[in-house]
Design a protein around this motif. Structure first.
Motif, PDB file in Angstrom:
ATOM      1  N   LEU A 153       0.809  -1.209   0.000  1.00 57.55           N
ATOM      2  CA  LEU A 153       0.000   0.000   0.000  1.00 57.55           C
ATOM      3  C   LEU A 153       0.848   1.267   0.000  1.00 57.55           C
ATOM      4  O   LEU A 153       0.593   2.184  -0.793  1.00 57.55           O
ATOM      5  CB  LEU A 153      -0.942  -0.005   1.209  1.00 57.55           C
ATOM      6  N   ALA A 154       1.833   1.357   0.888  1.00 57.84           N
ATOM      7  CA  ALA A 154       2.614   2.593   0.988  1.00 57.84           C
ATOM      8  C   ALA A 154       3.299   2.954  -0.331  1.00 57.84           C
ATOM      9  O   ALA A 154       3.200   4.102  -0.790  1.00 57.84           O
ATOM     10  CB  ALA A 154       3.641   2.476   2.120  1.00 57.84           C
ATOM     11  N   PRO A 155       3.972   2.007  -1.007  1.00 57.66           N
ATOM     12  CA  PRO A 155       4.563   2.352  -2.309  1.00 57.66           C
ATOM     13  C   PRO A 155       3.515   2.707  -3.362  1.00 57.66           C
ATOM     14  O   PRO A 155       3.774   3.534  -4.236  1.00 57.66           O
ATOM     15  CB  PRO A 155       5.323   1.073  -2.708  1.00 57.66           C
ATOM     16  N   VAL A 156       2.338   2.096  -3.289  1.00 55.59           N
ATOM     17  CA  VAL A 156       1.269   2.449  -4.229  1.00 55.59           C
ATOM     18  C   VAL A 156       0.903   3.917  -4.071  1.00 55.59           C
ATOM     19  O   VAL A 156       0.794   4.667  -5.052  1.00 55.59           O
ATOM     20  CB  VAL A 156       0.022   1.562  -4.005  1.00 55.59           C
ATOM     21  N   ALA A 286      -5.711   4.504  -9.365  1.00 58.85           N
ATOM     22  CA  ALA A 286      -5.137   4.455  -8.018  1.00 58.85           C
ATOM     23  C   ALA A 286      -6.015   3.629  -7.085  1.00 58.85           C
ATOM     24  O   ALA A 286      -5.510   2.826  -6.290  1.00 58.85           O
ATOM     25  CB  ALA A 286      -4.979   5.872  -7.477  1.00 58.85           C
ATOM     26  N   ALA A 287      -7.339   3.808  -7.179  1.00 61.11           N
ATOM     27  CA  ALA A 287      -8.250   3.073  -6.295  1.00 61.11           C
ATOM     28  C   ALA A 287      -8.147   1.578  -6.527  1.00 61.11           C
ATOM     29  O   ALA A 287      -8.158   0.784  -5.571  1.00 61.11           O
ATOM     30  CB  ALA A 287      -9.686   3.550  -6.507  1.00 61.11           C
ATOM     31  N   ILE A 288      -8.044   1.163  -7.791  1.00 55.79           N
ATOM     32  CA  ILE A 288      -7.897  -0.264  -8.094  1.00 55.79           C
ATOM     33  C   ILE A 288      -6.613  -0.805  -7.471  1.00 55.79           C
ATOM     34  O   ILE A 288      -6.601  -1.866  -6.836  1.00 55.79           O
ATOM     35  CB  ILE A 288      -7.906  -0.496  -9.618  1.00 55.79           C
ATOM     36  N   ALA A 289      -5.505  -0.061  -7.643  1.00 48.35           N
ATOM     37  CA  ALA A 289      -4.217  -0.498  -7.085  1.00 48.35           C
ATOM     38  C   ALA A 289      -4.252  -0.515  -5.565  1.00 48.35           C
ATOM     39  O   ALA A 289      -3.704  -1.418  -4.928  1.00 48.35           O
ATOM     40  CB  ALA A 289      -3.095   0.421  -7.577  1.00 48.35           C
ATOM     41  N   ILE A 290      -4.906   0.486  -4.960  1.00 47.49           N
ATOM     42  CA  ILE A 290      -5.015   0.546  -3.496  1.00 47.49           C
ATOM     43  C   ILE A 290      -5.821  -0.639  -2.972  1.00 47.49           C
ATOM     44  O   ILE A 290      -5.438  -1.287  -1.988  1.00 47.49           O
ATOM     45  CB  ILE A 290      -5.655   1.875  -3.058  1.00 47.49           C
ATOM     46  N   ARG A 296      -3.929  -7.725  -0.680  1.00 46.97           N
ATOM     47  CA  ARG A 296      -2.702  -8.494  -0.453  1.00 46.97           C
ATOM     48  C   ARG A 296      -2.245  -8.394   0.989  1.00 46.97           C
ATOM     49  O   ARG A 296      -1.801  -9.384   1.586  1.00 46.97           O
ATOM     50  CB  ARG A 296      -1.610  -8.019  -1.415  1.00 46.97           C
ATOM     51  N   GLU A 297      -2.355  -7.193   1.580  1.00 47.44           N
ATOM     52  CA  GLU A 297      -1.969  -7.036   2.981  1.00 47.44           C
ATOM     53  C   GLU A 297      -2.884  -7.844   3.891  1.00 47.44           C
ATOM     54  O   GLU A 297      -2.433  -8.441   4.866  1.00 47.44           O
ATOM     55  CB  GLU A 297      -1.994  -5.553   3.365  1.00 47.44           C
ATOM     56  N   LYS A 298      -4.171  -7.864   3.578  1.00 49.56           N
ATOM     57  CA  LYS A 298      -5.111  -8.657   4.371  1.00 49.56           C
ATOM     58  C   LYS A 298      -4.774 -10.135   4.297  1.00 49.56           C
ATOM     59  O   LYS A 298      -4.798 -10.852   5.314  1.00 49.56           O
ATOM     60  CB  LYS A 298      -6.538  -8.421   3.870  1.00 49.56           C
ATOM     61  N   ILE A 299      -4.437 -10.600   3.094  1.00 50.19           N
ATOM     62  CA  ILE A 299      -4.064 -12.011   2.926  1.00 50.19           C
ATOM     63  C   ILE A 299      -2.797 -12.320   3.701  1.00 50.19           C
ATOM     64  O   ILE A 299      -2.700 -13.361   4.371  1.00 50.19           O
ATOM     65  CB  ILE A 299      -3.885 -12.339   1.432  1.00 50.19           C
ATOM     66  N   ARG A 300      -1.809 -11.414   3.649  1.00 53.27           N
ATOM     67  CA  ARG A 300      -0.566 -11.639   4.391  1.00 53.27           C
ATOM     68  C   ARG A 300      -0.825 -11.691   5.899  1.00 53.27           C
ATOM     69  O   ARG A 300      -0.283 -12.541   6.605  1.00 53.27           O
ATOM     70  CB  ARG A 300       0.450 -10.539   4.067  1.00 53.27           C
ATOM     71  N   ARG A 301      -1.677 -10.745   6.387  1.00 58.41           N
ATOM     72  CA  ARG A 301      -1.994 -10.764   7.823  1.00 58.41           C
ATOM     73  C   ARG A 301      -2.701 -12.051   8.218  1.00 58.41           C
ATOM     74  O   ARG A 301      -2.412 -12.637   9.259  1.00 58.41           O
ATOM     75  CB  ARG A 301      -2.860  -9.549   8.168  1.00 58.41           C
ATOM     76  N   GLU A 302      -3.631 -12.488   7.353  1.00 57.41           N
ATOM     77  CA  GLU A 302      -4.356 -13.725   7.654  1.00 57.41           C
ATOM     78  C   GLU A 302      -3.419 -14.916   7.655  1.00 57.41           C
ATOM     79  O   GLU A 302      -3.545 -15.812   8.491  1.00 57.41           O
ATOM     80  CB  GLU A 302      -5.475 -13.932   6.639  1.00 57.41           C
TER      81      GLU A 302
END
Length: 528
Positions: A153-156, A286-290, A296-302
């Motif tokens: 997210l941050a680099p996006v 941008a919204a699509i990429a965000i 992806r972050e949610k999947i990584r956290r899960e």
């Protein structure tokens, strides 16, 4: 001197009349009337030989009315009242020093934008052709490719801001994302003149603007933020002398997840309608990429949570925990649970006869049997203590039948041990026997430990009693139940009172009950 005087969003505007002055919705007009009832280039002022100014209709869609009559050309004198779209302009006389404003706010609905540029349901170009929208569509294609290559997210967000500053003459940029509270929170700020370490300023957006952009799905362009009452109350507008500003929704399909706001102190009218369209298109990519980065972050956290939970819980319990809105809550809470202890009999002298690899192999087989039995009934593995297994039932998810589950897990472990010992006998190995004890009661359950290490565990007197019953009361092959566990399952399993015991560390005697395995199907009278 003559002026056009008209009302714009509750404010009275005055614009001096001049030969060649153009009127229309497009921002390249001298007098911008921001409403779709006004054509992009609606009218022009022309002087005659006497110096009298006339208004000329430029083949507009809705025409020009004077005294409710449509005109194509008419002289302008003090008191003339014109109806242009939804605006009423009156010609008035005034002092030459009267303030002259070329100011307007353009509100552009997303649906209008998508129709103009032939975008599909995802906001992507449906037709790839040159024309008025070539610049917008070209940048959109370039930006989409760049953003979708970034995973976090941050680099996006940084890439989004890079594109904004590359393609638009902005001085400052803000990206705000909705965190579920309904009020977008600032995620990234950038300024061409920002000093290192300088904190971001207050976001110069009123609730009115945010609601207009997010709720009504509008892109907003103001040619003079200081003259627009929806902006002017913001201290940042005055401090930074903000003139031109744009605010667009971050949108994907029909969902708005935040806004992009940019501004410039350079001069009135820094941004054009084309700039607004470009920023709107960029916001869609941008919204699509965000959204993809967030997913992806949610999947990584899960995955991280799942890996952590796999140490303690069965796959079925993990799935149930992850399906809960709050998951496994941090800290600890009070629960009613049943604790199980299972300990190998005579493990220390056995180790004297075995090599370290043989000890490890023995424990691995035993622990596998124990964990399989615990997980089969939705239990939680607390820890391995040397050759002992500690597990509990009733957390992290509430289990009203946790005592029954624990007893059935203990019986399953005894069945597994019986089958294992048969295999060991065939291989010429000695038998492995285990003591089991269970106790039920209130416990503190949760992640408990230091800042560097925590364990998901249970604490409380019920745990201590279970440990003492296993250590001091249970005999090899027995399953011992504490008083509370017995009360919960006596109607389900055959038991006998083994006596009352004064356990170490406890002030009163504790009643203990033996599970009568010999009366349970699959066990012989010799068991235990």
């Amino acid at each position: 001197m003559l002026f056009f005087e008209y009302d714009d969003a509750g404010l009275t505007r005055r614009v001096p009349l001049a030969n060649g002055l153009t009127i229309g919705r497009a921002t390249d007009n001298a007098l911008v009337l921001s409403d779709f009832s006004v054509s992009r280039h609606h009218a022009r002022l022309e002087g005659d030989d006497t110096g009298l100014l006339h208004i000329v209709d430029l083949e507009s869609t809705n025409g020009i009315k004077i005294a409710d009559e449509f005109i194509t050309r008419a002289p302008l004198v003090p008191g003339t009242v014109l109806d242009i779209g939804s605006f009423r302009l009156t010609v008035v006389e005034g002092d030459e020093e009267a303030p002259s404003e070329v100011s307007a706010t353009l509100l552009r609905p997303l649906d209008e934008f998508k129709r103009q540029y032939g975008l599909d349901a995802d906001g992507q170009p449906a037709l790839h052709e040159a024309g008025e929208g070539a610049r917008v569509l070209g940048v959109l294609a370039e930006v989409s490719k760049t953003l979708l290559e970034v995973e976090e997210l941050a680099p996006v967000l940084e890439k989004v801001m890079d594109q904004i500053f590359d393609h638009l003459s902005v001085d400052r940029g803000f990206i705000l994302l909705d965190d579920g509270t309904g009020t977008p929170q600032l995620e990234l700020f950038r300024s061409r003149r920002m000093k290192e370490g300088e904190p971001p300023p207050e976001v110069p957006l009123s609730r009115t603007i945010l609601d207009t952009v997010m709720r009504d799905k509008m892109a907003v362009l103001t040619h003079d933020a200081q003259a627009d009452e929806r902006f002017e109350s913001r201290k940042s507008i005055r401090i930074h002398q903000i003139r031109s500003a744009m605010c667009v929704p971050l949108w994907h399909r029909d969902r708005v997840i935040g806004v992009i706001y940019v501004d410039s102190p350079l001069h009135v009218g820094s941004f054009s309608e084309s700039d607004l369209d470009l920023l709107t298109a960029l916001a869609n990519s941008a919204a699509i990429a965000i959204e993809q980065a967030r997913l992806r972050e949610k999947i990584r956290r899960e995955q991280e949570v799942r890996r952590r939970l796999e140490r303690y819980h069965s796959p079925a319990v993990i799935d149930a925990v992850l399906s809960e809105p709050t998951g496994v809550a941090p800290g600890a809470s009070l629960r009613d649970a049943t604790i199980l202890f299972a300990d190998i009999v005579g493990f220390t002298p056995r180790c004297e006869r075995l090599t370290p690899p043989e000890v490890a192999a023995l424990l691995n087989e035993y622990f596998s049997l124990a964990v399989d039995a615990v997980f089969a009934y939705g239990g939680t593995l607390d820890k391995f203590i040397g050759d002992a297994v500690m597990a509990f039932f009733g957390a992290p998810l509430p289990q009203p039948d946790h005592a029954e589950r624990a007893v059935r897990a203990a019986i399953a472990l005894r069945r597994g041990l019986t089958a294992w010992n048969r295999r060991r006998e065939v291989e010429g190995l000695d038998q492995v026997e285990v003591r089991l004890a269970l106790n039920t009661g209130p416990v503190i359950v949760g992640e408990i430990g230091s800042q560097t290490r925590v364990d998901y565990t249970v604490l409380g007197n019920a745990v201590n009693v279970a440990a003492r019953l296993e250590e001091l009361v249970a005999q090899p092959g027995e399953i011992i139940l504490g008083e509370s566990t017995h009360t919960a399952v006596a109607h389900l399993f055959p038991t006998e009172h083994k006596g009352n015991f004064q356990l170490k560390g406890l002030s009163r005697e504790t009643a203990a009950y033996r599970l009568k395995l010999e009366e349970i199907s699959g066990f012989s009278a010799a068991v235990g």
